[in-house]
Design a protein around this motif. Structure first.
Motif, PDB file in Angstrom:
ATOM      1  N   PHE A   8       0.139  -0.925   0.116  1.00 15.68           N
ATOM      2  CA  PHE A   8       0.137   0.078  -0.033  1.00 15.68           C
ATOM      3  C   PHE A   8       0.966   1.225   0.214  1.00 15.68           C
ATOM      4  O   PHE A   8       0.708   2.358  -1.111  1.00 15.68           O
ATOM      5  N   ILE A   9       2.070   1.096   0.885  1.00 16.27           N
ATOM      6  CA  ILE A   9       3.044   2.561   0.729  1.00 16.27           C
ATOM      7  C   ILE A   9       2.994   2.681  -0.518  1.00 16.27           C
ATOM      8  O   ILE A   9       3.877   4.106  -1.370  1.00 16.27           O
ATOM      9  N   THR A  10       3.797   2.021  -0.777  1.00 11.88           N
ATOM     10  CA  THR A  10       4.684   1.716  -2.442  1.00 11.88           C
ATOM     11  C   THR A  10       3.707   2.450  -3.947  1.00 11.88           C
ATOM     12  O   THR A  10       3.748   3.183  -4.015  1.00 11.88           O
ATOM     13  N   VAL A  11       2.587   1.959  -2.859  1.00 13.26           N
ATOM     14  CA  VAL A  11       1.281   2.057  -4.250  1.00 13.26           C
ATOM     15  C   VAL A  11       1.418   4.139  -3.970  1.00 13.26           C
ATOM     16  O   VAL A  11       1.247   4.883  -4.968  1.00 13.26           O
ATOM     17  N   LEU A  12       0.687   4.392  -2.438  1.00 12.50           N
ATOM     18  CA  LEU A  12       0.833   5.915  -2.452  1.00 12.50           C
ATOM     19  C   LEU A  12       1.505   6.711  -2.921  1.00 12.50           C
ATOM     20  O   LEU A  12       1.716   7.803  -3.261  1.00 12.50           O
ATOM     21  N   PHE A  13       2.954   6.027  -2.340  1.00 12.07           N
ATOM     22  CA  PHE A  13       4.894   6.597  -3.180  1.00 12.07           C
ATOM     23  C   PHE A  13       4.387   6.942  -4.344  1.00 12.07           C
ATOM     24  O   PHE A  13       4.771   8.410  -4.794  1.00 12.07           O
ATOM     25  N   SER A  14       3.728   6.069  -5.150  1.00 11.49           N
ATOM     26  CA  SER A  14       3.327   6.448  -6.444  1.00 11.49           C
ATOM     27  C   SER A  14       3.021   6.815  -7.329  1.00 11.49           C
ATOM     28  O   SER A  14       3.351   8.113  -8.154  1.00 11.49           O
ATOM     29  N   PHE A  15       1.482   7.477  -6.542  1.00  9.91           N
ATOM     30  CA  PHE A  15       0.246   7.879  -6.540  1.00  9.91           C
ATOM     31  C   PHE A  15       1.210   9.172  -6.278  1.00  9.91           C
ATOM     32  O   PHE A  15       0.958  10.515  -7.318  1.00  9.91           O
ATOM     33  N   PHE A  16       2.029   9.569  -5.364  1.00 11.09           N
ATOM     34  CA  PHE A  16       2.276  11.391  -4.953  1.00 11.09           C
ATOM     35  C   PHE A  16       3.460  11.425  -5.759  1.00 11.09           C
ATOM     36  O   PHE A  16       3.081  13.048  -6.779  1.00 11.09           O
ATOM     37  N   VAL A  17       4.581  10.455  -6.630  1.00 12.63           N
ATOM     38  CA  VAL A  17       5.123  10.679  -7.027  1.00 12.63           C
ATOM     39  C   VAL A  17       4.610  11.611  -8.824  1.00 12.63           C
ATOM     40  O   VAL A  17       4.967  12.136  -9.776  1.00 12.63           O
ATOM     41  N   VAL A  18       3.647  10.227  -9.083  1.00 11.34           N
ATOM     42  CA  VAL A  18       2.802  10.987 -10.551  1.00 11.34           C
ATOM     43  C   VAL A  18       2.023  12.521  -9.959  1.00 11.34           C
ATOM     44  O   VAL A  18       2.214  13.270 -11.258  1.00 11.34           O
ATOM     45  N   LEU A  19       1.582  12.704  -9.136  1.00 10.85           N
ATOM     46  CA  LEU A  19       0.996  14.544  -8.884  1.00 10.85           C
ATOM     47  C   LEU A  19       1.686  15.235  -9.443  1.00 10.85           C
ATOM     48  O   LEU A  19       1.478  16.288  -9.221  1.00 10.85           O
ATOM     49  N   PHE A  20       3.651  15.117  -8.224  1.00 11.54           N
ATOM     50  CA  PHE A  20       4.695  16.102  -8.236  1.00 11.54           C
ATOM     51  C   PHE A  20       4.547  16.266  -9.853  1.00 11.54           C
ATOM     52  O   PHE A  20       4.633  17.435  -9.949  1.00 11.54           O
ATOM     53  N   ALA A  21       5.151  15.335 -10.399  1.00 12.83           N
ATOM     54  CA  ALA A  21       5.441  15.255 -11.328  1.00 12.83           C
ATOM     55  C   ALA A  21       4.311  16.394 -12.520  1.00 12.83           C
ATOM     56  O   ALA A  21       4.822  17.149 -13.384  1.00 12.83           O
ATOM     57  N   CYS A  22       3.000  16.202 -12.662  1.00 15.96           N
ATOM     58  CA  CYS A  22       1.952  16.490 -13.187  1.00 15.96           C
ATOM     59  C   CYS A  22       1.736  17.860 -12.584  1.00 15.96           C
ATOM     60  O   CYS A  22       1.925  19.017 -13.906  1.00 15.96           O
ATOM     61  N   SER A  23       2.138  18.363 -11.207  1.00 11.28           N
ATOM     62  CA  SER A  23       1.896  19.404 -11.203  1.00 11.28           C
ATOM     63  C   SER A  23       3.011  20.568 -11.465  1.00 11.28           C
ATOM     64  O   SER A  23       2.759  21.406 -11.897  1.00 11.28           O
ATOM     65  N   TYR A  24       4.325  20.358 -11.592  1.00  9.27           N
ATOM     66  CA  TYR A  24       5.309  20.652 -11.664  1.00  9.27           C
ATOM     67  C   TYR A  24       5.420  21.092 -13.016  1.00  9.27           C
ATOM     68  O   TYR A  24       5.881  21.970 -13.662  1.00  9.27           O
ATOM     69  N   ARG A  25       4.932  20.545 -13.721  1.00 10.76           N
ATOM     70  CA  ARG A  25       5.280  20.623 -15.070  1.00 10.76           C
ATOM     71  C   ARG A  25       4.059  21.586 -15.550  1.00 10.76           C
ATOM     72  O   ARG A  25       4.349  22.730 -16.135  1.00 10.76           O
ATOM     73  N   ASP A  26       2.446  21.671 -14.765  1.00 12.58           N
ATOM     74  CA  ASP A  26       2.189  22.880 -15.284  1.00 12.58           C
ATOM     75  C   ASP A  26       2.401  23.873 -14.967  1.00 12.58           C
ATOM     76  O   ASP A  26       1.917  24.996 -15.101  1.00 12.58           O
ATOM     77  N   ASN A  27       2.981  23.765 -13.273  1.00 12.22           N
ATOM     78  CA  ASN A  27       3.915  24.469 -13.005  1.00 12.22           C
ATOM     79  C   ASN A  27       4.325  25.674 -13.923  1.00 12.22           C
ATOM     80  O   ASN A  27       4.528  26.856 -13.911  1.00 12.22           O
ATOM     81  N   GLN A  28       5.169  24.721 -14.122  1.00 12.90           N
ATOM     82  CA  GLN A  28       5.984  25.147 -15.489  1.00 12.90           C
ATOM     83  C   GLN A  28       5.174  26.485 -16.880  1.00 12.90           C
ATOM     84  O   GLN A  28       5.212  27.153 -17.014  1.00 12.90           O
ATOM     85  N   GLN A  29       4.593  25.668 -17.213  1.00 13.85           N
ATOM     86  CA  GLN A  29       3.698  26.389 -18.564  1.00 13.85           C
ATOM     87  C   GLN A  29       2.607  26.749 -17.864  1.00 13.85           C
ATOM     88  O   GLN A  29       2.634  27.816 -18.783  1.00 13.85           O
ATOM     89  N   ILE A  30       2.363  27.231 -16.788  1.00 12.14           N
ATOM     90  CA  ILE A  30       1.201  28.339 -16.285  1.00 12.14           C
ATOM     91  C   ILE A  30       1.732  29.771 -16.420  1.00 12.14           C
ATOM     92  O   ILE A  30       2.092  30.134 -16.617  1.00 12.14           O
TER      93      ILE A  30
END
Length: 269
Positions: A24-46
Motif C-alpha cells: 500500500f505504501i509503495t502504491v501511495l508513494f508512486s501516486f504522489f510522485v505522479v501528482l508532483f510530476a504533473c503539477s510541476y509541469r503544469d506550473n512551468q507551463q503556467i
C-alpha cells in the motif's frame, strides 16, 4: 485401541500485515510522485504563459515596464551618459524585449521616437541636473523614461516642488513638446511608511507628486491635456532595492514615460 496422531500446531505469524502495508505504501508513494510530476509541469507551463501574456500587454502599454509577472524588476537599460537604476534582482530578460527597444535607425519601436536625438536635446537642456543625478534617463521594455529624483524636486514627505524645480521641469517639457509626444506622469515612492496630516500612505504621496508635475506641464508648459496622463504607484513599482538607503532614494521619483508620439511615423526596416 487406536493410537491418536498428534498434529503439532504451527505458531501464528503476526507480521503478515506488513506485506500488505508495504504494498500500500509503495502504491501511495508512486501516486504522489505522479501528482508532483504533473503539477510541476503544469506550473512551468503556467509561468511561461503568464510571462508571455504580461510581455504582450507590456508592449501594448498596459503595464509599466518595471516588473515581470513574478514582481521582479526588469533590467532597465541606462542611456549613454546617465546612471541607470540597479535592478532588484538580476533576471534573464526575454530576448524579444531587448531587441524591440530600438530600430536600426535608433528609433524606439514602442514610441517611434529617435531616442539618441532626444537624449542629446535633453542633455543640452538639463545637463547639469543629469550630472547631479537629479534626472536619470533610461530605456525600459515600455519605452523612454525620464526619472525626476526627489532629491532635486521635493522635500521628504512633501508634494510641493522645491525652489527652482519648476524651471528644470519646464526645460524638459520644452524639449518633449517639440516632438509631439504623449506622456504618462508616474509617481513612485520607497517602502517607508508615511502617515501625516496631508498624506495617509505612499499611494497618496506618490499620486500627489505626480499631479504636481502634471499640472505644471499643462498649466505652465502648455502641454496638451489630451496627451498627458497621470498614475500613482506608491512603493509597488521599485527599480532598486528598498533595503538600502541608496535604493530607497532611487525609488522616490516621478517618471515621465514617453508613451507614443501624436503622429507616429512608420519604422524604417
Amino acid at each position: 485401541m487406536r493410537s491418536r496422531t498428534r498434529h503439532s500446531e504451527e505458531p501464528e505469524n503476526h507480521d503478515r500485515w506488513l506485506v500488505s502495508y508495504s504494498d500500500f505504501i509503495t502504491v501511495l508513494f508512486s501516486f504522489f510522485v505522479v501528482l508532483f510530476a504533473c503539477s510541476y509541469r503544469d506550473n512551468q507551463q503556467i509561468k511561461k504563459l503568464s510571462q508571455a501574456i504580461h510581455i504582450g500587454f507590456q508592449q501594448l502599454g498596459a503595464f509599466s515596464g518595471g516588473q515581470n509577472s513574478n514582481g521582479v524588476a526588469y533590467r532597465d537599460l541606462p542611456l549613454k551618459g546617465s546612471d541607470g537604476p540597479v535592478p532588484i534582482e538580476a533576471q534573464n530578460t526575454p530576448a524579444d524585449l531587448s531587441v524591440r527597444k530600438t530600430a536600426p535607425d535608433g528609433r524606439s519601436e514602442a514610441t517611434g521616437v529617435d531616442i539618441g536625438e532626444l537624449q542629446k536635446e535633453l542633455e543640452a537642456s538639463i545637463g547639469q541636473e543629469i550630472r547631479k543625478h537629479e534626472v536619470i534617463m533610461r530605456v525600459t521594455p515600455e519605452g523612454f523614461v525620464i526619472s525626476l529624483k526627489d532629491l532635486g524636486f521635493f522635500n521628504s514627505g512633501e508634494a510641493q516642488l522645491l525652489p527652482g524645480a519648476a524651471g528644470k521641469i519646464e526645460r524638459i517639457a520644452k524639449v518633449l513638446s517639440q516632438h509631439g509626444l504623449e506622456l504618462r506622469v508616474e509617481g513612485h515612492s520607497d517602502n517607508q511608511p508615511i502617515h501625516t496630516d496631508e498624506f495617509r500612505s505612499n499611494w497618496e504621496l506618490s499620486t500627489a507628486r505626480a499631479m504636481t508635475v502634471l499640472m505644471l506641464l499643462i498649466d505652465d508648459c502648455g502641454l496638451d491635456p489630451k496627451r498627458v496622463s497621470v498614475a500613482g504607484y506608491g512603493q509597488f513599482r521599485p527599480i532598486a532595492d528598498n533595503a538600502t538607503a541608496d535604493g530607497r532614494q532611487m525609488n522616490r521619483r516621478v517618471d515621465l514615460v514617453v508613451v507614443a508620439p501624436a503622429n507616429p511615423r512608420p519604422l524604417v526596416p
